[in-house]
Design a protein around this motif. Structure first.
Motif: not given
Length: 156
Positions: A77-87
């Protein structure tokens, strides 16, 4: 987005990720499994356990599956709503660690759930539903990470 309003939250996320990775390491430890690279700490010889998902008490298996399900759903859910966190996740080798965890833990947990004898079949159905959901959310989180870190930069 709160990260846009407060960019220092990226450093908070960076500091939090080792704790997220420790969750997966703790699950492996409780299941008597090891994961290469999942923990920077060596395991003491006297800490070796003979507990496996197949022989642990049912309540402990339930707790692990619920913990895993909550963790994977929250992560996705976190990555889905905030994909900029992926890096930031990838800076901690998250894809490698998630894949290693998946490879070690999911087959063991699925096998333990299938082979166990249950007094109440609804317990089996619930555990199977939750481990399947966990597996699905891990794969979806992995896809988000790969898409954001590897594919999007190529397409831009």
């Amino acid at each position: 987005n709160i990260f846009t309003q407060q960019p220092s939250y990226f450093s908070d996320l960076d500091e939090t990720l080792p704790t997220v990775l420790q969750v997966f390491s703790n699950i492996l430890h409780k299941c008597g499994l090891q994961c290469e690279g999942a923990s920077a700490e060596p395991q003491k010889l006297e800490e070796r356990v003979n507990v496996t998902p197949g022989n642990m008490p049912l309540q402990e298996l339930k707790d692990i599956v619920l913990y895993l399900c909550d963790t994977c759903t929250t992560l996705w859910a976190f990555l889905d709503v905030f994909p900029l966190a992926c890096q930031t996740f990838q800076n901690h080798e998250f894809c490698y660690r998630l894949a290693s965890f998946y490879e070690l833990a999911i087959p063991e947990l699925e096998s333990a759930i299938k082979k166990r004898r249950y007094e109440d079949n609804s317990v089996f159905a619930d555990l199977w539903r939750r481990i399947s959901h966990s597996r699905k959310k891990m794969i979806e989180a992995f896809h988000i990470l790969i898409n954001q870190v590897c594919l999007q930069p190529i397409l831009e």
